[in-house]
Motif scaffolding. Structure first.
Motif, PDB file in Angstrom:
ATOM      1  N   ASP A  74       0.838  -1.199   0.000  1.00  0.00           N
ATOM      2  CA  ASP A  74       0.000   0.000   0.000  1.00  0.00           C
ATOM      3  C   ASP A  74       0.872   1.248   0.000  1.00  0.00           C
ATOM      4  OD1 ASP A  74       0.864   0.428   2.676  1.00  0.00           O
ATOM      5  OD2 ASP A  74      -0.789  -0.776   3.435  1.00  0.00           O
ATOM      6  N   ARG A  75       0.230   2.399  -0.213  1.00  0.00           N
ATOM      7  CA  ARG A  75       0.973   3.647  -0.337  1.00  0.00           C
ATOM      8  C   ARG A  75       1.693   4.024   0.952  1.00  0.00           C
ATOM      9  NH1 ARG A  75      -2.671   7.819  -3.991  1.00  0.00           N
ATOM     10  NH2 ARG A  75      -2.723   6.545  -5.888  1.00  0.00           N
ATOM     11  N   GLU A  76       1.073   3.724   2.082  1.00  0.00           N
ATOM     12  CA  GLU A  76       1.691   4.061   3.361  1.00  0.00           C
ATOM     13  C   GLU A  76       3.008   3.314   3.545  1.00  0.00           C
ATOM     14  OE1 GLU A  76       0.672   3.965   8.172  1.00  0.00           O
ATOM     15  OE2 GLU A  76      -0.846   3.404   6.691  1.00  0.00           O
ATOM     16  N   THR A  77       3.001   2.033   3.181  1.00  0.00           N
ATOM     17  CA  THR A  77       4.227   1.244   3.292  1.00  0.00           C
ATOM     18  C   THR A  77       5.291   1.764   2.339  1.00  0.00           C
ATOM     19  OG1 THR A  77       2.916  -0.703   3.884  1.00  0.00           O
ATOM     20  CG2 THR A  77       5.183  -1.090   3.183  1.00  0.00           C
ATOM     21  N   LEU A  78       4.879   2.148   1.120  1.00  0.00           N
ATOM     22  CA  LEU A  78       5.824   2.724   0.171  1.00  0.00           C
ATOM     23  C   LEU A  78       6.462   3.983   0.746  1.00  0.00           C
ATOM     24  CD1 LEU A  78       3.885   2.364  -3.219  1.00  0.00           C
ATOM     25  CD2 LEU A  78       5.915   1.093  -2.516  1.00  0.00           C
ATOM     26  N   ALA A  79       5.633   4.856   1.300  1.00  0.00           N
ATOM     27  CA  ALA A  79       6.154   6.110   1.852  1.00  0.00           C
ATOM     28  C   ALA A  79       7.105   5.845   3.009  1.00  0.00           C
ATOM     29  CB  ALA A  79       4.984   6.985   2.310  1.00  0.00           C
ATOM     30  N   ASP A  80       6.762   4.891   3.876  1.00  0.00           N
ATOM     31  CA  ASP A  80       7.633   4.567   5.015  1.00  0.00           C
ATOM     32  C   ASP A  80       8.981   4.029   4.557  1.00  0.00           C
ATOM     33  OD1 ASP A  80       5.643   5.363   6.736  1.00  0.00           O
ATOM     34  OD2 ASP A  80       4.916   3.334   7.159  1.00  0.00           O
ATOM     35  N   ALA A  81       8.984   3.371   3.377  1.00  0.00           N
ATOM     36  CA  ALA A  81      10.226   2.802   2.845  1.00  0.00           C
ATOM     37  C   ALA A  81      11.020   3.806   2.010  1.00  0.00           C
ATOM     38  CB  ALA A  81       9.921   1.566   2.007  1.00  0.00           C
ATOM     39  N   GLY A  82      10.477   5.032   1.875  1.00  0.00           N
ATOM     40  CA  GLY A  82      11.161   6.042   1.078  1.00  0.00           C
ATOM     41  C   GLY A  82      10.959   5.878  -0.412  1.00  0.00           C
ATOM     42  N   ILE A  83       9.888   5.168  -0.792  1.00  0.00           N
ATOM     43  CA  ILE A  83       9.556   4.957  -2.203  1.00  0.00           C
ATOM     44  C   ILE A  83       8.394   5.872  -2.571  1.00  0.00           C
ATOM     45  CG2 ILE A  83       8.723   3.274  -3.894  1.00  0.00           C
ATOM     46  CD1 ILE A  83      10.048   1.083  -2.231  1.00  0.00           C
ATOM     47  N   ASP A  84       8.468   6.464  -3.753  1.00  0.00           N
ATOM     48  CA  ASP A  84       7.417   7.364  -4.215  1.00  0.00           C
ATOM     49  C   ASP A  84       6.062   6.651  -4.183  1.00  0.00           C
ATOM     50  OD1 ASP A  84       5.633   8.941  -5.938  1.00  0.00           O
ATOM     51  OD2 ASP A  84       7.449  10.019  -6.503  1.00  0.00           O
ATOM     52  N   GLU A  85       5.087   7.284  -3.543  1.00  0.00           N
ATOM     53  CA  GLU A  85       3.764   6.671  -3.400  1.00  0.00           C
ATOM     54  C   GLU A  85       3.052   6.477  -4.732  1.00  0.00           C
ATOM     55  OE1 GLU A  85       1.308   8.515  -0.390  1.00  0.00           O
ATOM     56  OE2 GLU A  85       3.095   9.306   0.591  1.00  0.00           O
ATOM     57  N   THR A  86       3.477   7.217  -5.767  1.00  0.00           N
ATOM     58  CA  THR A  86       2.819   7.121  -7.075  1.00  0.00           C
ATOM     59  C   THR A  86       3.495   6.092  -7.981  1.00  0.00           C
ATOM     60  OG1 THR A  86       4.177   8.877  -8.065  1.00  0.00           O
ATOM     61  CG2 THR A  86       2.177   9.549  -6.909  1.00  0.00           C
TER      62      THR A  86
END
Length: 354
Positions: A74-86
């Motif tokens: 999910d986007r939250e996990t992406l953001a926490d990992a420093g990966i662009d949410e889009t």
């Protein structure tokens, strides 16, 4: 009459037989336990779960790999990992996968909190690699455990392709404007975030009418990481020829202006006297155009050329008329912008301020 008592020799044989049976029983139990342990490791343990996931990638079953527990993100996990949410999922498909061979689990270690780290070696394409996956138990299926990834095995690439909006990843065609969250407003110099499977070898190439690039490859071997990759393309001969043609057409239009200083053109002539009739311009030497990268677009570096003018000039002092036939050197440069529809907008300039 009383039965004869058991002799010492018979007792010893009985003891030997019972001992042998006990040893055989222990060996059978040990063998059974070892067999169960092997079956567990091969089919029901965390290593088997990871191996099944990689086997799906190796056989091109990308959709099935995505459906394994803990893979989707999910986007939250992406953001926490420093990966662009889009980040786009365009590469999470069979057409974008490269071969995986020689897969082997090399270690399995469970932490106190119940998360098992499974380290796997493999060959991606022709490149050896090693990846570690985090797995945890996810309930039971009867008497066997279910597993899920405690950390998604997906990763991402922040891909910058300069000089092209269309490129291929492992042969799968990608259009920047279709996969970017910005759509047609996507800027060529901005990194394009793309989700990828771990493990995976990804080769980016460009082969369009405008630009080409032999390519760059990257190995996605660490889950939930984002790798920056940049690819600079080079103009094709066809593209350079089109730019040359457009520049010559532009200069040709300049020569149709019957004035000493053609408007918005890189050449002109200044005189102090009166002209008898409108001058006639021509191009004596066309510029030899080259095209170089300029960020996400292209540029024409300063290039020499020569115009020629034919004009009769009358002296304001004595009224005499002189015919002037003169070469007029000038320089041009230019910028080339690739439009969303794939066409090129060429703007010719003049670095000397003519």
């Amino acid at each position: 009459m009383d039965q004869p008592s058991t002799t010492p020799r018979a007792r010893r044989r009985l003891w030997f037989d019972l001992t042998a049976l006990a040893v055989i029983g222990v060996l059978l139990l040990a063998a059974l336990g070892a067999g169960i342990a092997v079956l567990y490791k091969e089919f029901y343990g965390p290593s088997a779960f990871v191996t099944r996931y990689i086997d799906l990638l190796a056989t091109g079953h990308a959709a099935d790999a995505l459906r394994m527990p803990g893979v989707s993100i999910d986007r939250e996990t992406l953001a926490d990992a420093g990966i662009d949410e889009t980040a786009s999922e365009a590469l999470l498909r069979q057409a974008a996968l490269a071969p995986l061979t020689d897969v082997a689990v090399v270690s399995e270690k469970t932490s106190e909190r119940g998360v098992t780290s499974v380290t796997v070696e493999y060959v991606a394409g022709t490149h050896p690699g090693t990846s570690t996956f985090q797995v945890e138990q996810d309930g039971w299926a009867g008497i066997t455990p279910n597993w899920r990834f405690a950390q998604s095995p997906l990763a991402a690439v922040a891909l910058t392709v300069l000089g092209a909006d269309r490129f291929a990843v492992n042969g799968f065609e990608v259009d920047r404007n279709q996969v970017s969250a910005a759509g047609a407003d996507a800027a060529g110099e901005d990194p394009l975030p793309l989700l990828v499977f771990t493990p995976g070898l990804y080769s980016v190439t460009v082969d369009t009418a405008i630009s080409r690039a032999a390519g760059v490859s990257f190995l996605a071997d660490s889950p939930l990481t984002q790798t920056p990759v940049e690819l600079q393309t080079e103009p094709t001969d066809k593209f350079v020829a089109v730019v040359q043609e457009q520049v010559e057409e532009f200069l040709g239009e300049c020569t149709t202006q019957r004035v000493l200083q053609p408007t918005a053109c890189p050449f002109g002539l200044e005189v102090q006297n009166r002209i008898v009739a409108p001058p006639v311009w021509s191009i004596a030497a066309q510029p030899s155009v080259t095209v170089e990268p300029s960020g996400a677009h292209w540029m024409i570096p300063p290039t020499d050329a020569v115009a020629h003018i034919e004009v009769d000039i009358q002296s304001l002092y004595d009224g005499s008329v002189e015919h002037v036939s003169e070469d007029v050197p000038f320089r041009i440069d230019g910028s080339i912008t690739i439009l969303p529809d794939g066409s090129a907008s060429i703007r010719v300039g003049y670095p000397d301020g003519a």
